[in-house]
Design an enzyme around this catalytic site. Structure first.
Site, PDB file in Angstrom:
ATOM      1  N   SER A 277       0.819  -1.213   0.000  1.00  6.84           N
ATOM      2  CA  SER A 277       0.000   0.000   0.000  1.00  6.84           C
ATOM      3  C   SER A 277       0.849   1.258   0.000  1.00  6.84           C
ATOM      4  CB  SER A 277      -0.919   0.022   1.224  1.00  6.84           C
ATOM      5  OG  SER A 277      -1.900  -0.953   1.113  1.00  6.84           O
TER       6      SER A 277
ATOM      7  N   HIS B 273      -3.929  -2.017  -4.943  1.00  8.13           N
ATOM      8  CA  HIS B 273      -3.625  -3.413  -5.290  1.00  8.13           C
ATOM      9  C   HIS B 273      -4.810  -4.259  -4.862  1.00  8.13           C
ATOM     10  CE1 HIS B 273      -3.193  -4.040  -1.037  1.00  8.13           C
ATOM     11  NE2 HIS B 273      -2.443  -2.942  -0.999  1.00  8.13           N
TER      12      HIS B 273
END
Lengths: 466, 466
Positions: A64, A304
């Site tokens: 992240s 993601h």
């Protein structure tokens, strides 16, 4: 730089939300609403424009921090990096340039600790995402740039409390809430009641931290205790709109559905579904705002995918049928995380009986009455396995996913391209397949920002922690 | 119906190709070409316009028959249905209406048997996909509509040969190749040499069946034996273009990357990669055709995802790193299917030694020299397990996927929304998220077709098998 035009940017990040997450949530929701074939369409489905390619500079699968840095700085960097480049040099972010060059109001609304990777990468610069104590300080304004954020809503009060205080996450005894009030005039709110009392005229800078750690999963939350993502976002929009109303400059707001990712890490389909539903409600509210404030663009994408979610799983040995079953999911009452904490507490209190596990955790919590002896034995034996509690939580999730035939392949992330959504002013420019860094570059062009100048200012002052 | 305009439609179906398939193939390809970070962009990445929602009327997860019927008839139907509705009533297809109402040339190019679900749903009507003997007859013209297809390239000669002939798949002794020549003047080609001799002036109707069953996987194919999907498509385009050149009507061509799906069923990453690469080459060739013939639209999408492919897999017990490794994939020489056939033959010939398994199948075929005793024992014990050979193939695939950290969750299909790609004339109309049936409806509108009239003709004649 060209002459500024008054524009607002709402950058939304659905952390860990892959293409299969959208399908899964829509199909479950349609089934629940009794509409299995002509599936209900979610707000996001109405504004799909393309996809984002997510790999980082250090791996084919991003984390992240690198994912958010791609949006914030428009560069590929290494997993763990908070707005620094692969050489660990700080990179100016779109939020900082929006504030410094465009004099825009800036805000962040999240469900994680506000110091977590995604919000951190827009508002701090540091070589490793876990150094959240330092991230908290930078976010308040203890940075070479001074204060660049006007509004922060989310969780993570623990990072702002002295280690002399209960529940603190700090290594030091700094009381950042008091210091920030003194040095930068930050107003801090920490309760639902205080949140409800905030109106569009709320004074900035405003720090609203409604949980000591991450905010509750939507599936577990008591709305009288913590506000939801859509409530926080609507309030942030009204405050930012009002505060920029008489200015020729708009606002930049980053909103994160932070815990879709966390549900993915625990492979918990129902915690994920409720986070996605809350995110969809937030998208709907933002689209309504844009209909009334057309000089605004909404961009929504993921950093993601998390969990390797697939909507289909082989649970038999032979060749599988093409189907999955939403029904077992509908009986789940709590996240596996909360249920695992209940079990850990029972162990601690020495009330960890097989009846409690079977009736309360599995029966009431997961809604399951058909666990096999083998499944029960596996859960029971976790006590002696010395693995982290998340491995117990993932066993609980698996009981449900297996019955629903929902597949997962990892407790980590995967590389799949994530969906890109946009709505409002110039949203059509984002159609197609892009690198995640292109999304940062789009915001730079859209707001005529100058990230290089911010980077220079960050380096010239040489005041940054590394 | 409005006045016709000369237009060509190239409808391409990447069977079993999900969002993760594109990411996986692109990342592997970029790694192989030495470009790991700034990943190479595939032809499909340049023309992404949205996604297609795939569930059927009978299940949240479609099969290829219902999926193709959605494109062909614009309706949701049950898994297994070949251009019939949920009540098993035939539904007119876009190919049939293009032929009958628009007088267009029509073609199909596939890598499966030409009688397989996807091409069948455009050119035949029957209640169950496995009745390929009847499908073959309808495709040639033994149908209430007469002949509606002008060109077919692919595999599946076995469905057209009398059961008196070696390798026939027919229950009866009909020699369809001869019959079709006599009744409808079909010209049949079956060899690479005959394929190479075909030029744009080839006589229609033309049946080119270059394999007895499915055509070879690209990873296994000897190009001197079978043409590739892009070669067949380029030839079909030149023939259809020439044959419609002096007409005011264009052509409708359906192209299927049929075996992406089959690689997914066996969870074979490298068989899938090579099928995807061939499909991308075909897309590139079609885009070039469109640049030269701008009154043409290319639509490319999938019927569904196969295998539950995720690009990320946890192979350790603890918390996983965020990474996957392309390297082990690069040593694979053959599909797991072909390797499993080699092993089955060795068993039949009684040459099934552990050395052969270890050196030839695993060592040469998969490029693996590090299999454990446990892995070898599992493969070895398959001989006594009485399961189908595809379960041996899937064990071979898993050896490779595990080392690359590539995840799969099923031998079947999943529900994930699939990517929608379009290029050429009016491609922009397909932007966004659609039901798969909307793609059929788009073609109807684009070509001003009348599927209801075809349905009526099919029913009025009451000559259809049910």
């Amino acid at each position: 730089m060209a002459k500024p035009v008054k524009r607002n940017v709402i950058m939304m990040v659905s952390d860990g939300f892959g293409p299969a997450s959208e399908t899964f949530a829509r199909q479950y929701h349609s089934w629940k609403e009794g509409s299995p074939v002509n599936s209900i369409v979610f707000p996001l489905d109405k504004i799909l424009v393309g996809q984002s390619r997510t790999q980082s500079s250090s791996s084919l699968i991003t984390d992240s921090a690198a994912g958010a840095t791609a949006f914030a700085c428009g560069i590929k960097t290494f997993n763990g990096a908070i707005a620094v480049n692969p050489d660990k040099i700080p990179c100016g972010t779109v939020l900082e340039s929006a504030k410094i060059h465009r004099h825009m109001k800036t805000g962040m609304v999240v469900k994680s600790r506000i110091t977590h990777a995604t919000p951190a990468a827009f508002s701090a610069h540091i070589g490793w995402r876990d150094w959240e104590n330092a991230i908290a300080e930078q976010q308040l304004g203890y940075s070479p740039l001074g204060r660049t954020v006007d509004l922060m809503f989310g969780g993570g009060l623990c990072q702002f409390k002295s280690n002399k205080t209960e529940g603190s996450c700090r290594q030091d005894d700094k009381d950042l809430v008091q210091q920030a009030k003194f040095d930068f005039d930050w107003d801090t709110k920490t309760t639902r009641k205080e949140f409800d009392q905030l109106d569009e005229n709320a004074k900035l800078p405003l720090l609203g931290l409604f949980a000591n750690q991450h905010m509750n999963y939507a599936i577990d939350n008591d709305p009288s205790i913590e506000p939801s993502l859509d409530e926080m976002t609507e309030k942030a929009l009204s405050i930012l709109k009002k505060s920029s109303q008489n200015s020729k400059h708009g606002f930049f707001l980053m909103v994160e559905g932070s815990r879709i990712d966390m549900a993915g890490h625990i492979n918990d389909p129902m915690a994920m579904y409720h986070e996605i539903l809350e995110y969809q409600q937030t998208i709907k509210a933002v689209m309504k705002f844009i209909d009334q404030n057309p000089d605004t663009i909404l961009i929504s994408t993921s950093d993601h995918e998390t969990g390797g979610l697939t909507v289909g799983r082989q649970v038999t040995k032979g060749y599988p049928r093409y189907e999955w079953d939403p029904e077992p999911l509908s009986r789940v009452k709590n996240s596996s995380e909360v249920l695992s904490w209940m079990w850990a507490k029972a162990i601690q209190d020495e009330t960890d009986t097989k009846e409690y596990l079977l009736d309360t955790i599995i029966g009431q919590g997961l809604g399951l009455t058909d666990v096999s002896k083998l499944e029960l034995a596996r859960l029971w034996s976790w006590k002696n396995s010395r693995t982290d509690i998340e491995f117990f939580a993932i066993m609980l999730s698996d009981l449900v996913s297996r019955r629903a035939q929902i597949g997962w392949t990892t407790m980590g992330h995967t590389a799949v391209d994530v969906n890109l959504y946009a709505y409002g002013h110039q949203a059509e420019l984002l159609r197609g397949s892009y690198e995640n860094t292109d999304i940062g570059s789009f915001i730079v062009d859209y707001l005529k920002l100058d990230l290089d100048d911010i980077t220079k200012r960050l380096l010239d002052l040489k005041a940054l922690r590394s």
